[in-house]
Design an enzyme around this catalytic site. Sequence first.
Site, PDB file in Angstrom:
ATOM      1  CG  ASP A 226      83.863  44.480  22.671  1.00 22.80           C
ATOM      2  OD1 ASP A 226      83.797  45.444  21.812  1.00 22.80           O
ATOM      3  OD2 ASP A 226      83.459  44.419  23.812  1.00 22.80           O
TER       4      ASP A 226
ATOM      5  CG  ASP B 198      77.479  46.323  15.481  1.00 22.29           C
ATOM      6  OD1 ASP B 198      76.524  46.512  16.709  1.00 22.29           O
ATOM      7  OD2 ASP B 198      77.912  47.272  14.807  1.00 22.29           O
ATOM      8  CB  VAL B 199      74.818  43.559  20.065  1.00 17.73           C
ATOM      9  CG1 VAL B 199      75.817  42.750  20.877  1.00 17.73           C
ATOM     10  CG2 VAL B 199      74.722  44.858  20.646  1.00 17.73           C
TER      11      VAL B 199
ATOM     12  CG  ASN C 174      78.581  43.733  29.397  1.00 18.47           C
ATOM     13  OD1 ASN C 174      78.614  44.117  30.425  1.00 18.47           O
ATOM     14  ND2 ASN C 174      79.641  44.004  28.311  1.00 18.47           N
TER      15      ASN C 174
ATOM     16  CE1 TYR D 217      73.705  52.873  29.770  1.00 15.36           C
ATOM     17  CE2 TYR D 217      72.725  53.599  31.865  1.00 15.36           C
ATOM     18  CZ  TYR D 217      73.368  52.778  31.216  1.00 15.36           C
ATOM     19  OH  TYR D 217      74.239  51.870  31.911  1.00 15.36           O
TER      20      TYR D 217
ATOM     21  CB  ILE E 194      81.026  49.717  37.414  1.00 15.03           C
ATOM     22  CG1 ILE E 194      79.689  49.152  37.984  1.00 15.03           C
ATOM     23  CG2 ILE E 194      81.999  48.676  37.405  1.00 15.03           C
ATOM     24  CD1 ILE E 194      79.978  48.749  39.256  1.00 15.03           C
TER      25      ILE E 194
HETATM   26  P1  NAP Z   1      82.342  49.818  28.477  1.00 16.54           P
HETATM   27  O1  NAP Z   1      83.631  49.823  29.354  1.00 16.54           O
HETATM   28  O2  NAP Z   1      82.015  50.684  27.367  1.00 16.54           O
HETATM   29  O3  NAP Z   1      82.298  48.204  27.553  1.00 16.54           O
HETATM   30  C1  NAP Z   1      81.434  47.923  26.776  1.00 16.54           C
HETATM   31  C2  NAP Z   1      82.252  47.355  25.731  1.00 16.54           C
HETATM   32  O4  NAP Z   1      80.995  47.014  24.657  1.00 16.54           O
HETATM   33  C3  NAP Z   1      82.971  48.098  24.754  1.00 16.54           C
HETATM   34  O5  NAP Z   1      84.095  47.266  24.383  1.00 16.54           O
HETATM   35  C4  NAP Z   1      82.191  48.525  23.536  1.00 16.54           C
HETATM   36  O6  NAP Z   1      83.085  48.952  22.648  1.00 16.54           O
HETATM   37  C5  NAP Z   1      81.385  47.518  23.519  1.00 16.54           C
HETATM   38  N1  NAP Z   1      80.268  47.878  22.642  1.00 16.54           N
HETATM   39  C6  NAP Z   1      79.672  48.948  22.438  1.00 16.54           C
HETATM   40  N2  NAP Z   1      78.834  48.961  21.384  1.00 16.54           N
HETATM   41  C7  NAP Z   1      78.815  47.772  21.072  1.00 16.54           C
HETATM   42  C8  NAP Z   1      78.067  47.009  19.968  1.00 16.54           C
HETATM   43  N3  NAP Z   1      77.079  47.511  19.241  1.00 16.54           N
HETATM   44  N4  NAP Z   1      78.247  45.685  19.686  1.00 16.54           N
HETATM   45  C9  NAP Z   1      79.106  45.128  20.490  1.00 16.54           C
HETATM   46  N5  NAP Z   1      79.700  45.621  21.540  1.00 16.54           N
HETATM   47  C10 NAP Z   1      79.626  46.812  21.750  1.00 16.54           C
HETATM   48  O7  NAP Z   1      80.933  49.627  29.312  1.00 16.54           O
HETATM   49  P2  NAP Z   1      80.716  49.018  30.837  1.00 16.54           P
HETATM   50  O8  NAP Z   1      80.914  49.984  31.789  1.00 16.54           O
HETATM   51  O9  NAP Z   1      81.705  47.749  31.168  1.00 16.54           O
HETATM   52  O10 NAP Z   1      79.201  48.568  30.670  1.00 16.54           O
HETATM   53  C11 NAP Z   1      78.747  47.365  30.395  1.00 16.54           C
HETATM   54  C12 NAP Z   1      77.285  47.257  30.638  1.00 16.54           C
HETATM   55  O11 NAP Z   1      76.989  47.404  31.856  1.00 16.54           O
HETATM   56  C13 NAP Z   1      76.598  48.146  29.586  1.00 16.54           C
HETATM   57  O12 NAP Z   1      75.554  47.487  29.130  1.00 16.54           O
HETATM   58  C14 NAP Z   1      76.301  49.286  30.563  1.00 16.54           C
HETATM   59  O13 NAP Z   1      75.183  50.122  30.240  1.00 16.54           O
HETATM   60  C15 NAP Z   1      76.104  48.369  31.900  1.00 16.54           C
HETATM   61  N6  NAP Z   1      76.167  49.478  32.985  1.00 16.54           N
HETATM   62  C16 NAP Z   1      77.540  49.955  33.336  1.00 16.54           C
HETATM   63  C17 NAP Z   1      77.761  50.762  34.253  1.00 16.54           C
HETATM   64  C18 NAP Z   1      78.736  51.461  34.896  1.00 16.54           C
HETATM   65  O14 NAP Z   1      78.916  52.281  35.717  1.00 16.54           O
HETATM   66  N7  NAP Z   1      80.028  51.129  34.148  1.00 16.54           N
HETATM   67  C19 NAP Z   1      76.617  51.041  35.417  1.00 16.54           C
HETATM   68  C20 NAP Z   1      75.142  50.256  34.944  1.00 16.54           C
HETATM   69  C21 NAP Z   1      75.195  49.265  33.774  1.00 16.54           C
HETATM   70  P3  NAP Z   1      83.558  50.683  22.386  1.00 16.54           P
HETATM   71  O15 NAP Z   1      84.504  50.731  23.605  1.00 16.54           O
HETATM   72  O16 NAP Z   1      83.938  50.531  21.117  1.00 16.54           O
HETATM   73  O17 NAP Z   1      82.119  51.174  22.571  1.00 16.54           O
END
Ligand code: NAP
Length: 256
Positions: A37, A63-64, A90, A156, A189
């Site tokens: 992360d 950082d991806v 992810n 998105y 989520i």
């Molecule tokens: P989240 O709570 O924001 O967690 C994502 C993590 O990834 C955070 O620690 C974030 O850091 C980190 N991140 C952001 N940019 C990055 C980068 N360039 N390199 C490495 N890490 C990075 O997101 P989430 O809701 O758990 O979502 C996880 C995945 O599921 C995502 O792909 C999202 O699109 C997908 N998804 C989520 C939902 C939902 O409702 N939550 C629904 C459908 C799909 P920062 O906090 O600093 O940004």
Amino acid sequence: MKRLDGKVCIVTGGALGIGKAACIRLADEGARVAVTDIEDDEGQRLCDDIVERGGTAEFHHLDVTDEDAVTRVLADIADSLGGIDVLVNNAGISGIDKPTDEIPSEEWRKVIEVNVNGVFYCTRAAIPHLRRRGKGSIVNLSSIYGLIGAPDIPPYHASKGAVRLMTKTDALLYAKEGIRVNSVHPGFIWTPLVEAMAEASDEGAHAFRENLDALHPLGHVGAPEDIAAGIAYLASDDAKFVTGSELVIDGGYTAK
Ligand code: NAP
């Protein structure tokens, strides 16, 4: 014997939200987990917690969007944990929430860089490691927004639609090598990503949450653990005949 004993799993964006729940679940099922992360403190804390509960986990800053770092860090993880069996793509961001005609190009590119190019960089770097194993599993986080439209966050939607088809192409390209590639499509989520959307919304966080709950036929948004369970299944040999598939975990959102 646990379902993921002996497997090395990498999770991008693993420090928070769905990624964090996935790391915990994968470790509980016996995997050696690389939490990666950009959130170093949260990531390290998670690894400490996993180790405290008897699991194996290491934190690696990644950082991806940094393609050189992706190659280097995956090699480091393979050295340190003994190869790579599973990659969970992810890491993702929701990005700008404006109508398409109001989106600056750099905001569009920012989302594509993390959500699409990040998946490409990590997949490209992981394949040689999985190939060395003779099999493997890649789990890509798409979304219900990669399956259906909604009048919000245009980049998105574009990014998650791309991830859905990148998954199928890679599933076909690598099937003969025993490398399975599947996508997961969560409904809403409750994670830091969605909390941030709620806080930024015009109607206010409380109303945003109630409206979101009502959109899911089961009556509520999901928990990160609901998605982690699907990720662990696709990572495991229980899914040994599953590739190119779309695992929808959405409380019935897309059944309408
Ligand atoms: P989240 O709570 O924001 O967690 C994502 C993590 O990834 C955070 O620690 C974030 O850091 C980190 N991140 C952001 N940019 C990055 C980068 N360039 N390199 C490495 N890490 C990075 O997101 P989430 O809701 O758990 O979502 C996880 C995945 O599921 C995502 O792909 C999202 O699109 C997908 N998804 C989520 C939902 C939902 O409702 N939550 C629904 C459908 C799909 P920062 O906090 O600093 O940004």
